[in-house]
Design an enzyme around this catalytic site. Structure first.
Site, PDB file in Angstrom:
ATOM      1  NE  ARG A  19      -2.479  -1.787   3.279  1.00  6.85           N
ATOM      2  CZ  ARG A  19      -3.022  -1.949   4.478  1.00  6.85           C
ATOM      3  NH1 ARG A  19      -4.136  -1.291   4.792  1.00  6.85           N
ATOM      4  NH2 ARG A  19      -2.449  -2.743   5.377  1.00  6.85           N
ATOM      5  N   GLY A 146      -9.197  -4.854  16.918  1.00  3.56           N
ATOM      6  CA  GLY A 146      -9.533  -5.949  17.817  1.00  3.56           C
ATOM      7  C   GLY A 146      -9.730  -5.416  19.233  1.00  3.56           C
ATOM      8  CG  ASN A 177      -3.971  -6.741  19.758  1.00  3.74           C
ATOM      9  OD1 ASN A 177      -2.950  -6.578  20.417  1.00  3.74           O
ATOM     10  ND2 ASN A 177      -4.052  -7.582  18.729  1.00  3.74           N
ATOM     11  CG  ASN A 235      -0.678  -0.306   7.042  1.00  4.92           C
ATOM     12  OD1 ASN A 235       0.101  -1.252   7.018  1.00  4.92           O
ATOM     13  ND2 ASN A 235      -1.508  -0.095   8.047  1.00  4.92           N
ATOM     14  CE1 TYR A 373      32.921  26.053  -4.185  1.00  3.07           C
ATOM     15  CE2 TYR A 373      34.922  26.396  -5.471  1.00  3.07           C
ATOM     16  CZ  TYR A 373      34.064  25.560  -4.794  1.00  3.07           C
ATOM     17  OH  TYR A 373      34.339  24.216  -4.702  1.00  3.07           O
ATOM     18  CB  ALA A 387      33.056  41.386  -2.698  1.00  4.94           C
ATOM     19  CE1 TYR A 394      37.803  18.215 -11.676  1.00  8.49           C
ATOM     20  CE2 TYR A 394      36.162  19.489 -12.884  1.00  8.49           C
ATOM     21  CZ  TYR A 394      36.800  18.289 -12.630  1.00  8.49           C
ATOM     22  OH  TYR A 394      36.442  17.159 -13.339  1.00  8.49           O
ATOM     23  CB  SER A 412      36.722  43.085  -4.832  1.00  8.12           C
ATOM     24  OG  SER A 412      36.300  43.546  -3.571  1.00  8.12           O
ATOM     25  CB  ALA A 430      40.538  44.995  -6.788  1.00  7.76           C
TER      26      ALA A 430
END
Length: 481
Positions: A19, A146, A177, A235, A373, A387, A394, A412, A430
């Site tokens: 289900r 039950g 139960n 369920n 970054y 900034a 990479y 910057s 900069a």
């Protein structure tokens, strides 16, 4: 192990759960930082049982691998799902057959069930000297469940009557139960050998053990759960979402009672594995996930996702996402920052607006305030990164590391092309592209010489708006001279 610790807990997790309409086995669906079966195992471990075994069947390799991803859990394999009685028998066989002492049987899809409630079940079972003790609950609407029928004089359970078989008087009973039981291990093993399969499903029902033991003169009792919602099984996806909401409310309540300020519980999510100290503050729209820890006086949110992150004393995370990071005492993150795995901010450091960091160690008091970054880098103490700086880590094949020393002032729009090392006390101009190591105390300038070509617009773009503006400016300048 306490006097009421069970000899064994058997968790039933062999079903497919069709289900759920999912390729993921039902018991592996997650809420609040754990799988359904993970919540049950965690609750069972609170009892400190001598043995803990999970009965697996459908997608057994996947479920077993999940259970063994952390602390290894013993499993028993139910090759064919021939009923709950058969599943328990498989669990006991894994433990060598007869188990002396209390055996608790619990379903693997009941994530709201607490260790406290299971402990109360074990205590009641021992105190009343029962052969079987049913975990029951009083519900507002018992339709479909039950019913627990008790002896009015002794309180013993005389039978469990399914809704379709109940009389009008029995249907008025609100005690039901749960499907969770405590058994005398020796009596359980004997009774399971007597369970028949002459029913509509041709299966071995665990509930038949109750009638077998009662007819043999043994006492069957019940322990009532304090909160009927604990016994809810999952369920489908709707019930999964409802359980998530209930568990989240419980976890937030626990945090608030421990001294955490949760400004808006309705918009805050917290995992069961999150820890915290007093006077931490959580603002609206925040998700606290995984192994996150909030230290004293830390403040997170609004609108932040904090996952597997340590937030230090007095640190602040604002409108940001962090994952597998360490944020030092008094550090500032955001707004709109992204700390990826391996990031470590020192005390009073800053990862500011639109800053992304990955696998970076940032020293005490160092600031990366804006639009930058920082990847695969080490930055010393009390340095300021200008900034719009990018750590170029990479080369298209491999990642490389950048090291910047302490007390540096980088300009910057700098590019640090790794691998490169910038010494202590360095200034960079900069717009520089730093490709070579910079000795301590130096000024690094790495940009082309500026050249102004006068009259270029009039010659190359005659009649353009730019040319007209330049011409008008020239006339205005000539008129002023």
């Amino acid at each position: 192990m306490s006097a009421t610790s069970p000899a064994a807990v058997v968790v039933l997790a062999a079903g497919e759960g069709t289900r759920m309409k999912s390729k993921t086995p039902k018991v592996l669906h997650e809420i609040s930082g754990r799988s359904l079966v993970g919540h049950v195992v965690a609750a069972a471990r609170e009892l400190d049982p001598q043995h803990l075994v999970v009965v697996v069947g459908h997608a057994s390799e996947q479920v077993t691998a999940h259970l063994n991803a952390g602390d290894a859990v013993r499993t028993a394999f139910q090759a064919e799902q021939n009923g709950t009685g058969h599943a328990v028998r498989m669990g006991l066989e894994e433990l060598g057959g007869n188990v002396e002492g209390t055996v608790i049987v619990v379903c693997g899809d009941t994530p709201l069930l607490s260790g406290e409630t299971l402990g109360a079940l074990a205590a009641t079972h021992a105190a009343d000297a029962n052969a079987v003790t049913v975990l029951s609950a009083e519900v507002p609407d018992s339709t479909g469940y039950g019913r627990i029928v008790r002896d009015s004089a002794t309180g013993a359970v005389t039978e469990i009557v399914e809704h379709k078989d109940a009389t009008d008087e029995q249907r008025a009973i609100r005690e039901i139960n749960s499907g969770v039981f405590a058994f005398d291990g020796r009596l359980l093993a004997d009774a399971l050998g007597k369970v028949r399969t002459d029913n509509s499903q041709g299966e071995e029902y665990l509930t038949d053990v109750l009638s077998i033991l009662r007819e043999a003169g043994h006492r069957v009792g019940a322990s009532v759960a304090g909160d009927h919602r604990e016994i809810l099984g999952i369920n489908n996806r709707l019930q999964l979402a409802q359980a998530r909401r209930l568990l989240n409310e419980r976890l937030l309540e626990r945090a608030m009672l421990a001294g955490v300020t949760v400004v808006d519980p309705a918009s805050t999510l917290i995992d069961a594995t999150v820890t915290y100290e007093r006077d931490a503050v959580v603002h609206p729209g925040t998700q606290l996930l995984g192994t996150t820890h909030l230290a004293e006086d830390s403040e997170v949110g609004p609108n932040s996702r904090i996952e597997d992150t340590v937030v230090g004393t007095g640190a602040r995370v604002d409108n940001s996402v962090t994952h597998s990071a360490e944020i030092g005492a008094g550090a500032l993150v955001g707004p709109y920052a992204y700390l990826r795995p391996g990031t470590r901010l020192g005390a009073k450091a800053k990862a500011g607006t639109y800053v992304e960091m990955k696998n970076a160690t940032v020293g005490e008091g160092t600031k990366v305030p804006h639009l930058s970054y920082v990847g695969d880098a080490t930055i010393g103490d009390h340095t300021n990164i200008g900034a719009a700086s990018v750590f170029v880590n990479y080369d298209g094949v491999a990642k490389h590391h950048t090291t910047i020393g302490s007390h540096c002032r980088t300009g910057s729009d700098n590019m640090f092309v790794a691998p490169v090392t910038v010494g202590d006390g360095v200034y960079t101009a900069a717009g520089s592209v730093i490709t070579k190591d910079v000795p301590a105390g130096s000024l690094a300038v790495a940009r082309g010489q500026q050249r102004n070509i006068e009259g270029w617009v009039a010659r190359k773009r005659p009649g353009s708006a730019a040319a007209q503006a330049a011409q008008a400016s020239s006339r205005e300048t000539d008129g002023q001279s």
